[in-house]
Enzyme design. Structure first.
Site, PDB file in Angstrom:
ATOM      1  N   TYR A 102      23.984  -6.625  -5.118  1.00 42.64           N
ATOM      2  CA  TYR A 102      24.923  -5.837  -4.329  1.00 42.64           C
ATOM      3  C   TYR A 102      24.464  -5.664  -2.880  1.00 42.64           C
ATOM      4  O   TYR A 102      24.538  -4.576  -2.318  1.00 42.64           O
ATOM      5  CB  TYR A 102      25.142  -4.457  -4.978  1.00 42.64           C
ATOM      6  CG  TYR A 102      25.382  -4.530  -6.467  1.00 42.64           C
ATOM      7  CD1 TYR A 102      26.523  -5.150  -6.973  1.00 42.64           C
ATOM      8  CD2 TYR A 102      24.463  -4.009  -7.367  1.00 42.64           C
ATOM      9  CE1 TYR A 102      26.746  -5.237  -8.342  1.00 42.64           C
ATOM     10  CE2 TYR A 102      24.679  -4.098  -8.741  1.00 42.64           C
ATOM     11  CZ  TYR A 102      25.814  -4.710  -9.216  1.00 42.64           C
ATOM     12  OH  TYR A 102      26.023  -4.802 -10.574  1.00 42.64           O
ATOM     13  N   TYR A 156      31.504   1.138 -16.836  1.00 47.51           N
ATOM     14  CA  TYR A 156      30.841  -0.058 -16.293  1.00 47.51           C
ATOM     15  C   TYR A 156      30.244  -0.837 -17.468  1.00 47.51           C
ATOM     16  O   TYR A 156      29.516  -0.277 -18.298  1.00 47.51           O
ATOM     17  CB  TYR A 156      29.729   0.311 -15.312  1.00 47.51           C
ATOM     18  CG  TYR A 156      28.941  -0.903 -14.849  1.00 47.51           C
ATOM     19  CD1 TYR A 156      29.435  -1.732 -13.850  1.00 47.51           C
ATOM     20  CD2 TYR A 156      27.731  -1.235 -15.452  1.00 47.51           C
ATOM     21  CE1 TYR A 156      28.740  -2.874 -13.455  1.00 47.51           C
ATOM     22  CE2 TYR A 156      27.026  -2.369 -15.058  1.00 47.51           C
ATOM     23  CZ  TYR A 156      27.529  -3.177 -14.062  1.00 47.51           C
ATOM     24  OH  TYR A 156      26.841  -4.306 -13.683  1.00 47.51           O
TER      25      TYR A 156
END
Length: 423
Positions: free
Chosen positions: A19, A146
């Site tokens: 990320y 998630y």
């Protein structure tokens, strides 16, 4: 050919981290070695690890028992294909997993990462209905969930989560119920299940399965919800004859104070997904476990088998260290350690509810979460923590700790005090 560069400069210019932008990356720190709960940086700085390397290194680093298991297996073989072959460590691991999970879970499919085990579970559910002669493509799940970064896994993550929303147009469209509002210790409110119940009743003829994280929603928002919600979900799945997949990748192996988080609700899933702490954080390995009945139905489908087979499925090194990890856990010393961590978190963090900088505090087992009012400057706060001798990696509005179970009181104090000093 690369011009000679410093390791830091090379890392920054050529290596993508999770990320992170390759143009303007977050600062990365060079780790030389790790032992116990200590990460030693190349520059000599020692950091107390509050993350368990993304929630996986539950026994800390350089554990003698886990090291020994890998070294012993390495002398025999590091890897062998699992197609047409089996080996003792895989047999032993599958027996261990069957022994520590509910009685109906008898068939184990070994894979090599958390995201992949979610893909496997979803494919099992789809193939299950195909074997019944039905085309069911919808999956019911929760907002703020998630489940991983591969495409099937992303399709059951919160569609508006900033982590994955850029892929929304490319993902299968699934059904998302409102996430639970009742917190872990709240008095149960039956209205909390209404969104889930409504959607299940409306779409049950096209729903292949329900998938959710039990009790603790992880990277999607770190919510900790009431066990009665999970109990109601299980009851509704049984009523509508819908498969229930429980994603224990982040919560499994003691993190919430139970061996598995679904035990807080006293339920049993149809398909169980395990990963992260399965090997004590040493190697990548995951497992998808289901019942003999479901496995038989899938095996009698049109394909005649379950259509999945990773190259490193059942890797002997990973299986050997997973077996050693389960042996440590079966001694049950982890239980009191996790309870002590939970007690410490409550003492230190609950007073932060009075802070005008804090929106909420959530604690369960060896999980401590502070949700702030404002977004966090990750680079700035990371540097602050490094200067305080701790490794804590917040994101969004969340500062959280999930330390190794072996952490000592003095080390835990340093971790929590470093967070308290921010408020």
């Amino acid at each position: 050919m690369f011009i000679k560069k410093s390791k830091t400069k090379f890392d920054k210019q050529h290596i993508w981290h999770p990320y992170t932008s390759i143009i303007n990356p977050l600062t990365c720190y060079s780790v030389k070695k790790a032992n116990g709960v200590i990460l030693k940086l190349t520059n000599g700085i020692k950091l107390i690890d509050g993350m368990s390397s993304w929630w996986s290194c539950i026994h800390g680093y350089n554990n003698k028992i886990l090291n020994k298991a890998i070294k012993k297996q390495l002398k025999k073989m590091s890897h062998v294909m699992f197609g047409g072959i089996y080996h003792n460590e895989a047999i032993k691991l599958c027996k261990n997993l069957i022994n520590i999970t509910p009685n109906n879970l008898e068939c184990v499919f070994l894979t090599d990462s958390g995201s992949v085990t979610i893909e496997v579970a979803l494919k099992m559910a789809l193939q299950y209905w195909q074997a019944h002669g039905e085309y069911r493509k919808n999956i019911l799940t929760l907002r703020h969930g998630y489940h991983g970064d591969t495409f099937g896994a992303m399709s059951v993550c919160d569609p508006d989560n900033s982590m994955h929303n850029i892929y929304k147009k490319y993902l299968s469209l699934n059904i998302f119920a409102d996430s639970p509002k009742c917190k872990f210790n709240d008095i149960w409110n039956e209205n909390d299940i209404n969104s889930f119940k409504y959607l299940l009743n409306k779409h049950y003829k096209t729903i292949a399965c329900v998938i959710l994280e039990p009790i603790v929603q992880g990277a999607g928002g770190m919510k900790i919800y009431n066990p009665m919600y999970l109990k109601r979900v299980s009851e509704l799945c049984k009523q509508y004859k819908i498969l229930l997949i429980i994603d224990e990748i982040a919560t499994g192996f003691g993190r919430t104070g139970k061996m598995f988080a679904f035990e807080h609700a006293g339920i049993t899933p149809d398909i169980l997904c395990l990963g992260k702490s399965l090997t004590g954080g040493y190697m990548t390995l995951s497992a998808t476990i289901t019942s003999k009945k479901i496995a038989n139905i899938i095996s009698n489908s049109k394909a005649g088998c379950f259509m999945h087979g990773p190259t490193f499925m059942g890797n002997p090194l990973s299986c050997s260290v997973a077996n050693a990890n389960i042996k440590i856990l079966n001694k049950n010393k982890w239980f009191n350690k996790v309870k002590k961590i939970e007690k410490h978190f409550k003492k230190k963090f609950l007073p932060l509810l009075n802070s005008n900088k804090v929106l909420d505090v959530r604690i369960l087992g060896a999980i401590g979460i502070i949700e702030t009012i404002n977004y966090i400057d990750i680079n700035k706060i990371q540097k602050f923590f490094i200067n305080n001798g701790v490794w804590i990696r917040p994101y969004g509005k969340l500062i959280y700790l999930m330390p190794p179970y072996i952490i000592k009181k003095k080390e835990l104090n340093i971790l929590t005090n470093s967070i308290l000093s921010l408020f």
